[in-house]
Motif scaffolding. Sequence first.
Motif, PDB file in Angstrom:
ATOM      1  N   PHE A 104     -87.570 -39.447  58.425  1.00  0.00           N
ATOM      2  CA  PHE A 104     -88.018 -39.916  57.150  1.00  0.00           C
ATOM      3  C   PHE A 104     -89.273 -40.654  57.627  1.00  0.00           C
ATOM      4  N   ILE A 105     -90.414 -40.165  56.950  1.00  0.00           N
ATOM      5  CA  ILE A 105     -91.716 -40.842  57.248  1.00  0.00           C
ATOM      6  C   ILE A 105     -92.365 -41.285  55.915  1.00  0.00           C
ATOM      7  N   ASN A 106     -92.825 -42.554  56.165  1.00  0.00           N
ATOM      8  CA  ASN A 106     -93.534 -43.161  54.728  1.00  0.00           C
ATOM      9  C   ASN A 106     -95.019 -42.786  55.113  1.00  0.00           C
ATOM     10  N   SER A 107     -95.608 -41.504  54.658  1.00  0.00           N
ATOM     11  CA  SER A 107     -96.837 -41.254  54.936  1.00  0.00           C
ATOM     12  C   SER A 107     -97.333 -40.156  54.011  1.00  0.00           C
ATOM     13  N   GLY A 108     -98.358 -39.522  54.199  1.00  0.00           N
ATOM     14  CA  GLY A 108     -98.838 -38.472  53.164  1.00  0.00           C
ATOM     15  C   GLY A 108     -99.737 -37.449  53.490  1.00  0.00           C
ATOM     16  N   PHE A 109    -100.228 -36.573  52.833  1.00  0.00           N
ATOM     17  CA  PHE A 109    -101.057 -35.462  53.020  1.00  0.00           C
ATOM     18  C   PHE A 109    -102.236 -35.644  53.863  1.00  0.00           C
ATOM     19  N   LEU A 110    -102.817 -36.822  53.918  1.00  0.00           N
ATOM     20  CA  LEU A 110    -104.113 -37.269  54.744  1.00  0.00           C
ATOM     21  C   LEU A 110    -103.702 -38.068  55.868  1.00  0.00           C
ATOM     22  N   SER A 111    -102.544 -38.808  55.917  1.00  0.00           N
ATOM     23  CA  SER A 111    -102.355 -39.993  57.069  1.00  0.00           C
ATOM     24  C   SER A 111    -100.982 -39.395  57.860  1.00  0.00           C
ATOM     25  N   TYR A 112    -100.324 -38.279  57.493  1.00  0.00           N
ATOM     26  CA  TYR A 112     -99.255 -37.969  58.479  1.00  0.00           C
ATOM     27  C   TYR A 112     -99.875 -36.944  59.511  1.00  0.00           C
ATOM     28  N   GLU A 113     -99.423 -37.626  60.765  1.00  0.00           N
ATOM     29  CA  GLU A 113     -99.761 -36.858  62.016  1.00  0.00           C
ATOM     30  C   GLU A 113     -98.540 -36.555  62.711  1.00  0.00           C
ATOM     31  N   HIS A 114     -98.641 -35.010  62.801  1.00  0.00           N
ATOM     32  CA  HIS A 114     -97.134 -34.546  63.175  1.00  0.00           C
ATOM     33  C   HIS A 114     -97.394 -34.379  64.577  1.00  0.00           C
ATOM     34  N   LYS A 115     -96.463 -35.180  65.239  1.00  0.00           N
ATOM     35  CA  LYS A 115     -96.497 -35.144  66.801  1.00  0.00           C
ATOM     36  C   LYS A 115     -95.421 -34.203  67.556  1.00  0.00           C
ATOM     37  N   ALA A 116     -94.484 -33.476  66.729  1.00  0.00           N
ATOM     38  CA  ALA A 116     -93.747 -32.504  67.231  1.00  0.00           C
ATOM     39  C   ALA A 116     -94.164 -31.379  67.436  1.00  0.00           C
ATOM     40  N   GLU A 117     -93.477 -30.490  67.665  1.00  0.00           N
ATOM     41  CA  GLU A 117     -93.805 -28.958  67.546  1.00  0.00           C
ATOM     42  C   GLU A 117     -94.125 -28.242  66.210  1.00  0.00           C
ATOM     43  N   PRO A 118     -95.175 -27.467  66.244  1.00  0.00           N
ATOM     44  CA  PRO A 118     -95.431 -26.890  64.984  1.00  0.00           C
ATOM     45  C   PRO A 118     -94.184 -26.456  64.142  1.00  0.00           C
ATOM     46  N   VAL A 119     -94.057 -26.433  62.898  1.00  0.00           N
ATOM     47  CA  VAL A 119     -92.921 -26.064  62.451  1.00  0.00           C
ATOM     48  C   VAL A 119     -92.978 -24.680  61.621  1.00  0.00           C
ATOM     49  N   ASP A 120     -91.832 -24.084  61.348  1.00  0.00           N
ATOM     50  CA  ASP A 120     -91.694 -22.767  60.550  1.00  0.00           C
ATOM     51  C   ASP A 120     -92.092 -22.845  59.078  1.00  0.00           C
ATOM     52  N   ILE A 121     -91.998 -24.009  58.569  1.00  0.00           N
ATOM     53  CA  ILE A 121     -92.245 -24.072  57.092  1.00  0.00           C
ATOM     54  C   ILE A 121     -92.932 -25.384  56.549  1.00  0.00           C
ATOM     55  N   VAL A 122     -94.106 -25.256  55.959  1.00  0.00           N
ATOM     56  CA  VAL A 122     -94.242 -26.727  55.190  1.00  0.00           C
ATOM     57  C   VAL A 122     -94.269 -26.379  53.488  1.00  0.00           C
ATOM     58  N   LEU A 123     -93.559 -27.264  52.906  1.00  0.00           N
ATOM     59  CA  LEU A 123     -93.191 -27.236  51.727  1.00  0.00           C
ATOM     60  C   LEU A 123     -93.986 -28.357  51.049  1.00  0.00           C
ATOM     61  N   THR A 124     -94.412 -28.125  49.812  1.00  0.00           N
ATOM     62  CA  THR A 124     -94.770 -29.301  49.009  1.00  0.00           C
ATOM     63  C   THR A 124     -94.528 -28.962  47.316  1.00  0.00           C
ATOM     64  N   LYS A 125     -93.943 -29.784  46.897  1.00  0.00           N
ATOM     65  CA  LYS A 125     -93.356 -29.525  45.289  1.00  0.00           C
ATOM     66  C   LYS A 125     -93.854 -30.719  44.676  1.00  0.00           C
ATOM     67  N   SER A 126     -94.522 -30.465  43.696  1.00  0.00           N
ATOM     68  CA  SER A 126     -95.123 -31.425  42.568  1.00  0.00           C
ATOM     69  C   SER A 126     -95.793 -32.713  43.350  1.00  0.00           C
ATOM     70  N   ALA A 127     -96.524 -32.417  44.317  1.00  0.00           N
ATOM     71  CA  ALA A 127     -97.058 -33.494  44.918  1.00  0.00           C
ATOM     72  C   ALA A 127     -98.499 -33.398  45.332  1.00  0.00           C
ATOM     73  N   LEU A 128     -99.205 -32.148  45.525  1.00  0.00           N
ATOM     74  CA  LEU A 128    -100.578 -31.992  46.070  1.00  0.00           C
ATOM     75  C   LEU A 128    -101.515 -32.357  44.827  1.00  0.00           C
ATOM     76  N   HIS A 129    -101.024 -32.367  43.601  1.00  0.00           N
ATOM     77  CA  HIS A 129    -101.922 -32.556  42.444  1.00  0.00           C
ATOM     78  C   HIS A 129    -102.208 -34.140  42.364  1.00  0.00           C
ATOM     79  N   HIS A 130    -101.708 -34.937  43.373  1.00  0.00           N
ATOM     80  CA  HIS A 130    -102.080 -36.122  43.375  1.00  0.00           C
ATOM     81  C   HIS A 130    -103.485 -36.688  44.075  1.00  0.00           C
TER      82      HIS A 130
END
Length: 240
Positions: A104-130
């Motif tokens: 769990f990470i308290n962050s967002g589209f513009l601030s989250y820094e993914h430090k682990a290996e790239p993932v298989d899926i990125v999903l976003t539901k009812s959030a990008l419109h912010h």
Amino acid sequence: MNNWIYNEFKHCGVNYSDIEQAEIYDNQHQKFRDYEKEFIDFLSNLSLDNYHNVTMIDLGCGTGATSLYASKYFKKIYAIDVSELMIKQVIKKSEKENITNIEFINSGFLSYEHKAEPVDIVLTKSALHHLPDFWKQVALLRINKMLKPSGIFYLFDVIYHFQPTEYINKIDNFISAFEAMAGEQFKAEVETHIRDEFSTFSWIMEGMLARAGFEVEKIRTSDGFVMEYYCKKVRDIALP
């Protein structure tokens, strides 16, 4: 962070950093959404051989409905939201169900820094419109970097799929339909969304997806408003 970066932690529209709104979110949305059905339907549209090795980022996870269902199928979930109260809600749910494969990470589209290996899926539901459109494009460029080559980007949101000249009748009918399903209070939320938040037209969204290195493989909508985009990462995007 540069002073000109958009502040994604400052709410627009409905304030889900308000404890009352965070607590009633699920009750409101369950009046017109079946979270489990949505997730099973999402799975059925993926071309994945082995679900158990899949890693996924849930950007704008809200109270965690998708992350919780995904944890039963996937290896690792990163559940991310700008609302600390929403994150607390999903942590509480996951502890109740003894789920241990969600970070769990308290962050967002513009601030989250993914430090682990790239993932298989990125999903976003009812959030990008912010985000306003400029910052949506920035977010999509950043999402590209989080994904493996040929990784899946799934977008579920209010995206306008009608002619601009039809906007008055289309939006009035959209609001009336939600009022019939979920009542007067949710009608007010939809009005707030249209007035104060940043949903965009489908042709704009599709242009942004292409410029962020994605190929749209499937589009689904039942009402011309709520849209699903299944996308594949087809090229890396170089960022500073």
